[in-house]
Scaffold this motif. Structure first.
Motif, PDB file in Angstrom:
ATOM      1  N   GLU A  89    -100.292  52.890  77.781  1.00  9.02           N
ATOM      2  CA  GLU A  89     -99.389  52.072  76.973  1.00  9.02           C
ATOM      3  C   GLU A  89     -98.753  50.974  77.821  1.00  9.02           C
ATOM      4  OE1 GLU A  89     -97.648  54.986  73.563  1.00  9.02           O
ATOM      5  OE2 GLU A  89     -97.087  55.489  75.632  1.00  9.02           O
ATOM      6  N   ILE A  90     -98.425  51.301  79.067  1.00 14.20           N
ATOM      7  CA  ILE A  90     -97.904  50.286  79.984  1.00 14.20           C
ATOM      8  C   ILE A  90     -98.922  49.167  80.141  1.00 14.20           C
ATOM      9  CG2 ILE A  90     -97.319  49.815  82.398  1.00 14.20           C
ATOM     10  CD1 ILE A  90     -95.033  51.159  81.072  1.00 14.20           C
ATOM     11  N   ARG A  91    -100.183  49.535  80.321  1.00 14.07           N
ATOM     12  CA  ARG A  91    -101.223  48.518  80.507  1.00 14.07           C
ATOM     13  C   ARG A  91    -101.389  47.655  79.270  1.00 14.07           C
ATOM     14  NH1 ARG A  91    -103.971  53.105  82.855  1.00 14.07           N
ATOM     15  NH2 ARG A  91    -103.770  53.023  85.136  1.00 14.07           N
ATOM     16  N   ASP A  92    -101.317  48.283  78.086  1.00 12.31           N
ATOM     17  CA  ASP A  92    -101.411  47.496  76.845  1.00 12.31           C
ATOM     18  C   ASP A  92    -100.261  46.501  76.748  1.00 12.31           C
ATOM     19  OD1 ASP A  92    -103.715  48.767  76.014  1.00 12.31           O
ATOM     20  OD2 ASP A  92    -102.666  50.244  74.771  1.00 12.31           O
ATOM     21  N   LEU A  93     -99.074  46.943  77.107  1.00 16.79           N
ATOM     22  CA  LEU A  93     -97.910  46.067  77.034  1.00 16.79           C
ATOM     23  C   LEU A  93     -97.978  44.982  78.103  1.00 16.79           C
ATOM     24  CD1 LEU A  93     -95.356  45.619  75.455  1.00 16.79           C
ATOM     25  CD2 LEU A  93     -94.161  47.225  76.958  1.00 16.79           C
ATOM     26  N   GLY A  98     -98.295  39.448  79.922  1.00 20.37           N
ATOM     27  CA  GLY A  98     -98.937  38.460  80.777  1.00 20.37           C
ATOM     28  C   GLY A  98     -99.439  37.266  79.993  1.00 20.37           C
ATOM     29  N   LEU A  99    -100.028  37.537  78.838  1.00 21.59           N
ATOM     30  CA  LEU A  99    -100.552  36.442  78.024  1.00 21.59           C
ATOM     31  C   LEU A  99     -99.448  35.662  77.323  1.00 21.59           C
ATOM     32  CD1 LEU A  99    -103.761  38.118  76.634  1.00 21.59           C
ATOM     33  CD2 LEU A  99    -103.656  36.028  77.991  1.00 21.59           C
ATOM     34  N   SER A 180    -104.568  33.973  85.221  1.00 18.63           N
ATOM     35  CA  SER A 180    -103.142  33.968  85.582  1.00 18.63           C
ATOM     36  C   SER A 180    -102.397  35.121  84.925  1.00 18.63           C
ATOM     37  CB  SER A 180    -102.507  32.626  85.190  1.00 18.63           C
ATOM     38  OG  SER A 180    -103.101  31.560  85.904  1.00 18.63           O
ATOM     39  N   ALA A 181    -102.782  35.464  83.682  1.00 15.09           N
ATOM     40  CA  ALA A 181    -102.164  36.601  83.008  1.00 15.09           C
ATOM     41  C   ALA A 181    -102.481  37.895  83.751  1.00 15.09           C
ATOM     42  CB  ALA A 181    -102.647  36.690  81.563  1.00 15.09           C
ATOM     43  N   ASN A 182    -103.687  37.997  84.287  1.00 16.68           N
ATOM     44  CA  ASN A 182    -104.068  39.194  85.032  1.00 16.68           C
ATOM     45  C   ASN A 182    -103.247  39.326  86.317  1.00 16.68           C
ATOM     46  OD1 ASN A 182    -105.930  41.505  85.486  1.00 16.68           O
ATOM     47  ND2 ASN A 182    -106.583  40.283  87.239  1.00 16.68           N
ATOM     48  N   LEU A 186    -100.726  42.483  87.145  1.00 14.59           N
ATOM     49  CA  LEU A 186    -100.743  43.331  88.337  1.00 14.59           C
ATOM     50  C   LEU A 186     -99.355  43.419  88.964  1.00 14.59           C
ATOM     51  CD1 LEU A 186    -104.109  42.148  89.930  1.00 14.59           C
ATOM     52  CD2 LEU A 186    -103.661  44.324  88.759  1.00 14.59           C
ATOM     53  N   TRP A 187     -98.642  42.291  88.958  1.00 13.56           N
ATOM     54  CA  TRP A 187     -97.259  42.294  89.486  1.00 13.56           C
ATOM     55  C   TRP A 187     -96.363  43.165  88.617  1.00 13.56           C
ATOM     56  CZ3 TRP A 187     -92.644  40.510  87.334  1.00 13.56           C
ATOM     57  CH2 TRP A 187     -91.548  40.447  88.220  1.00 13.56           C
ATOM     58  N   LEU A 188     -96.500  43.052  87.308  1.00 12.70           N
ATOM     59  CA  LEU A 188     -95.674  43.832  86.394  1.00 12.70           C
ATOM     60  C   LEU A 188     -95.891  45.328  86.585  1.00 12.70           C
ATOM     61  CD1 LEU A 188     -96.031  41.761  83.099  1.00 12.70           C
ATOM     62  CD2 LEU A 188     -93.891  42.208  84.311  1.00 12.70           C
ATOM     63  N   GLU A 189     -97.123  45.734  86.766  1.00 15.68           N
ATOM     64  CA  GLU A 189     -97.424  47.157  86.904  1.00 15.68           C
ATOM     65  C   GLU A 189     -96.804  47.764  88.162  1.00 15.68           C
ATOM     66  OE1 GLU A 189    -100.981  49.164  85.684  1.00 15.68           O
ATOM     67  OE2 GLU A 189    -101.929  47.238  85.273  1.00 15.68           O
TER      68      GLU A 189
END
Length: 328
Positions: A89-93, A98-99, A180-182, A186-189
């Motif tokens: 769920e974290i990854r989905d969010l 990011g986008l 750039s969203a990716n 990665l930073w958010l995670e």
């Protein structure tokens, strides 16, 4: 037929509505209007790819962004104080957030300006003498196997005169959007998450540029981004919940905040908007616009581009994101 592509998705706007509609302040026309989400924050065929010989390809919207939005909609709907999100769920969010930073028209304009300016400068230096132009054309001829249709002198004059310019097409811009969203994802995670929970009497607002990065108070940075040391990033999830992110070790928690914190986040959201500010209640929206002084800030480009020529053989493109007014 042209189609609406929402850069702030309809499902996301619905989290800030009242009775299915949202109040919108338009900074360009200084006007207020109550609308359905489908009427807000869209451009025609924003993510369409336009091949030279064929119809417009809208699969980025229908096959990619729609799936990312759908997954994020499910996660946001199920977020509640005390609920722990699974890593999936974290990854989905994260993919959605990011986008929301890169799918904006502002991002496309900025990338387009930077890339085209760099390529124009590269061509200027590559063709700034007849001898260099001759070498470049000979290299191109050897690489493609095609006989040149223009001489070195004519090519130099066309480049130096600006008649030949670089053009970043839709495919390139969309690639940059996802790349750039990716990086942001990665930073958010890896960062520390706090979900702010507003009191019953307060609501978070939304803008057409919802990813807001605020430097430490007293900071003298000319410009800031989410990776700048000490920066705090806010991303409203619904009118009751707002994600707060700080770089560092990963963490996840909820915290109840008072109306003062909600107001500060909202003022920063309004200041960070490009054109539209959205809220469930008109009176609340008017108060945010007034206190943030957004009414007095004319919308315009949020970045500057400067070409620096230290000599005829060197060139630098200075790109600066203008720092918005911050509230603490």
């Amino acid at each position: 037929m042209a189609q609406r592509h929402h850069y702030v998705p309809e499902f996301y706007q619905k989290g800030f509505t009242s009775e299915g509609r949202v109040w919108k302040y338009d900074r360009r026309f200084h006007s207020y209007k109550r609308c359905y989400p489908k009427e807000n924050c869209f451009e025609w065929d924003l993510y369409a790819v336009r091949p030279d010989n064929g119809p417009e390809d809208r699969r980025i919207e229908t096959h990619v962004l729609s799936q990312i939005d759908g997954a994020a909609a499910t996660v946001i709907k199920n977020i509640a104080p005390g609920t722990k999100l699974a890593r999936s769920e974290i990854r989905d969010l994260v993919a959605f957030i990011g986008l929301q930073f890169t799918r904006m028209p502002l991002f496309f304009r900025a990338v387009k300006h930077v890339v085209e300016a760099n390529m124009d400068e590269f061509m200027r230096m590559r063709f700034n003498t007849v001898e260099r132009a001759e070498d470049a054309l000979a290299e191109l001829e050897a690489h493609t196997g095609e006989t040149r249709s223009i001489g070195a002198t004519e090519m130099r004059e066309a480049v130096i005169g600006g008649r030949i310019r670089a053009h970043a097409n839709e495919t390139f811009l969309l690639e940059q959007m996802f790349d750039s969203a990716n990086i942001l994802g990665l930073w958010l995670e890896r960062s520390a998450w706090t979900i702010l929970v507003a009191p019953q009497a307060s609501n978070f607002i939304l803008s057409d540029h919802p990813f807001v990065s605020i430097p430490p108070q007293g900071s003298t940075f000319e410009a800031v981004s989410y990776g700048t040391p000490g920066v705090t990033t806010y991303f409203p999830l619904t009118k009751r919940l707002c994600l707060k992110v700080k770089g560092g070790d990963y963490g996840f928690r909820y915290t109840n905040v008072d109306s003062r914190v909600v107001r500060t986040v909202n003022l920063n959201s309004a200041s960070n908007s490009e054109r539209f500010i959205l809220a469930a209640d008109r009176q609340h929206l008017e108060a945010v616009v007034e206190r943030s002084e957004t009414r007095d800030m004319e919308p315009g480009e949020r970045f500057t581009l400067e070409i620096i020529h230290p000599d005829e053989n060197n060139s630098f493109v200075k790109f600066t994101i203008k720092r918005q007014r911050c509230f603490y």
